[in-house]
Design an enzyme around this catalytic site. Structure first.
Site, PDB file in Angstrom:
ATOM      1  N   ASN A 144      40.528  43.728  32.919  1.00  0.00           N
ATOM      2  CA  ASN A 144      39.628  44.032  34.035  1.00  0.00           C
ATOM      3  C   ASN A 144      38.250  43.385  33.898  1.00  0.00           C
ATOM      4  O   ASN A 144      37.729  43.255  32.798  1.00  0.00           O
ATOM      5  CB  ASN A 144      39.449  45.550  34.149  1.00  0.00           C
ATOM      6  CG  ASN A 144      40.735  46.244  34.539  1.00  0.00           C
ATOM      7  OD1 ASN A 144      41.545  45.688  35.275  1.00  0.00           O
ATOM      8  ND2 ASN A 144      40.935  47.442  34.024  1.00  0.00           N
TER       9      ASN A 144
ATOM     10  N   LYS B  30      46.779  45.013  32.195  1.00  0.00           N
ATOM     11  CA  LYS B  30      45.458  44.867  32.807  1.00  0.00           C
ATOM     12  C   LYS B  30      44.431  44.168  31.927  1.00  0.00           C
ATOM     13  O   LYS B  30      44.364  44.402  30.735  1.00  0.00           O
ATOM     14  CB  LYS B  30      44.907  46.254  33.136  1.00  0.00           C
ATOM     15  CG  LYS B  30      45.520  46.839  34.373  1.00  0.00           C
ATOM     16  CD  LYS B  30      44.843  46.298  35.584  1.00  0.00           C
ATOM     17  CE  LYS B  30      45.036  47.280  36.726  1.00  0.00           C
ATOM     18  NZ  LYS B  30      44.243  46.913  37.858  1.00  0.00           N
TER      19      LYS B  30
ATOM     20  N   HIS C  20      32.533  34.409  56.103  1.00  0.00           N
ATOM     21  CA  HIS C  20      33.298  35.632  56.421  1.00  0.00           C
ATOM     22  C   HIS C  20      34.424  35.863  55.413  1.00  0.00           C
ATOM     23  O   HIS C  20      35.439  36.458  55.752  1.00  0.00           O
ATOM     24  CB  HIS C  20      33.896  35.589  57.838  1.00  0.00           C
ATOM     25  CG  HIS C  20      32.945  35.121  58.883  1.00  0.00           C
ATOM     26  ND1 HIS C  20      32.093  35.968  59.549  1.00  0.00           N
ATOM     27  CD2 HIS C  20      32.692  33.872  59.363  1.00  0.00           C
ATOM     28  CE1 HIS C  20      31.363  35.268  60.409  1.00  0.00           C
ATOM     29  NE2 HIS C  20      31.698  33.998  60.305  1.00  0.00           N
TER      30      HIS C  20
END
Ligand code: ARG
Length: 462
Positions: A285, A283, A156
């Site tokens: 990515n 950033k 989960h």
């Protein structure tokens, strides 16, 4: 408008209709397999005395000249022709005259395109298999180097029990091993030659189908001429396999994207496989992982598209089947590219084992082991489960992990706790004591890695 038919027509085809009907823009990639199929066919025609030896020689040298001129860029496959088959016959006849007109004796474009598609798909299946082999060997390298790299295992997306990176990667090894198995299985099923099925009902010429099948390295000719020209199951099986590969890659990508977040910092993707932002200077990515995940959709789309095209088609050939090509080619190209780039990305990716181990230690990943400890002290598992649940609640209250609780605090919850609890719930114990077959304990993982190595040695690419 160069087409192979027209005798029974009074008027010219409407240009828009011609363009709509033509497949040259996308079937030109079949040129090499089309030439190979034609060579096998004419050799067989000559062997059977259906055409003269002199015709065979003229045709073979004509086909060779087309091939070399294409390679040298002297000629181009243009939209002047309806499809790749028309291109070859038209150019051949232009070059060698009368014998060129005999190329198509005892053949239909229906068995020709069925053959081309099979030959082409067969090559692509082999290519995908090689790419998966490289991916598996990269996964194996990472497993070998990370038998002691602890990390949390999840259910989960919640921390569950500690495992190792090697163990986690083993799950992906199994997925891609199965995908290769699917390719090998479908290869055996598809390796039958449809050439000689004619339009649908064979032919009155004494064709030797065993000969053409073996010339083209098929195991045997197909068994029913109607099925031969109507069957695209092998394309569907390949598209299903590619879809499954993409699903596996997509799950792997999703994990890498999560591991790569600031919150996790389990991995660092190499600069060569990352991209920046036009506005946010900080950033870096994981675009490649995201694109692989994203392209999964179009590969599934190809499978659904062709399944739907084939649905309800009456026997035998129908022009609908020309629609197999663009979707199949798109899926093959994109899936192969994804496997290749993904392999490059994970081969260069760095792991932050410190963060991974730290993450494995918190979040009560050793709660099951604490319960098992009490079972060892004579408590029934269901009672142990409840007691450790209460312990976890107490820990949360005190903002401590299980191993940070004093023996006194532990004994307050259950008098069966003793000082050996600390060893029993340590990360090392939690992992290394898991020695059931398929579990992360180092002793069984080593056996597993030896088996993976054997598998790669004994299952060379197709
Ligand atoms: N371009 C066609 C295809 O891809 C070739 C077969 C054409 N046969 C026919 N009877 N129209 O399926």
């Amino acid at each position: 408008m160069a087409q192979l038919w027209g005798g029974r027509f009074k008027d010219k085809t409407d240009q828009e209709v011609y363009d709509f009907n033509a497949s040259i823009s996308f079937d030109k990639r079949l040129i090499n397999v089309d030439l190979a199929g034609s060579r096998a066919h004419v050799k067989m025609l000559a062997k059977q005395g259906i055409i003269e030896k002199s015709d065979l020689d003229a045709i073979l040298s004509g086909l060779d000249s087309i091939e070399s001129d294409l390679k040298a860029g002297k000629i181009e496959i243009t939209s002047e022709y309806e499809d790749v088959h028309s291109f070859v016959e038209a150019v051949l006849t232009e070059r060698i005259g009368e014998p060129g007109k005999k190329l198509h004796t005892g053949r239909s474009r229906n068995d020709q395109v069925a053959l081309d598609m099979r030959l082409y798909t067969r090559e692509r299946v082999k290519g995908t298999d090689r790419l998966l082999e490289a991916l598996l060997s990269s996964i194996l390298d990472t497993m070998k180097a990370n038998l002691d790299t602890y990390m949390p295992g999840f259910t989960h997306l919640q921390k569950a029990q500690p495992i190792t990176l090697a163990h986690h990667y083993g799950a992906y090894f199994e997925m891609f091993r199965r995908d290769r198995g699917r390719l090998h299985d479908l290869f055996v099923r598809m390796n039958e030659c449809p050439l000689g099925a004619g339009a649908l009902a064979g032919t009155t010429y004494p064709l030797d189908r065993e000969f053409t099948a073996s010339e083209l390295s098929f195991d045997r000719p197909t068994r029913n001429s109607i099925d031969s020209v109507s069957d695209r199951d092998y394309v569907l099986e390949y598209l299903f396999t590619l879809s499954t590969v993409m699903m596996h890659l997509s799950r792997f990508c999703e994990e890498i994207i999560i591991w790569n977040t600031n919150e996790y910092r389990f991995v660092e993707i190499d600069d060569a496989f990352s991209t920046g932002s036009s506005i946010m200077p900080q950033k870096k990515n994981p675009d490649i992982a995201e694109l692989v995940r994203g392209k999964t959709g179009r590969v599934y789309g190809s499978l659904m598209s062709l399944l739907t095209t084939m649905k309800g088609l009456p026997l035998a050939y129908n022009k609908d089947m020309q629609e197999d090509k663009e979707v199949a080619f798109d899926a093959m190209d994109n899936a192969d590219k994804c496997i290749h780039l993904f392999t490059g990305m994970i081969s260069t990716m760095k792991f932050n084992s410190g963060n991974m181990a730290k993450s494995a230690m918190n979040g009560f990943t050793n709660a099951t082991d604490a319960a098992d400890y009490l079972v060892g002290k004579g408590v029934a598992f269901r009672d142990a489960h409840r007691i450790i649940g209460e312990l976890v609640l107490a820990c949360i209250d005190k903002n401590k992990s299980i191993e940070e609780m004093s023996l006194e605090e532990l004994k307050n919850i259950c008098p069966k706790f003793d000082k050996d609890i600390y060893e029993a719930v340590s990360l090392e114990t939690c992992v290394e004591k898991r020695l059931t077959k398929g579990a992360p304990g180092k002793a069984v993982m080593k056996e597993y890695l030896a088996e993976c190595e054997d598998y790669l040695k004994n299952n060379k690419a197709l």
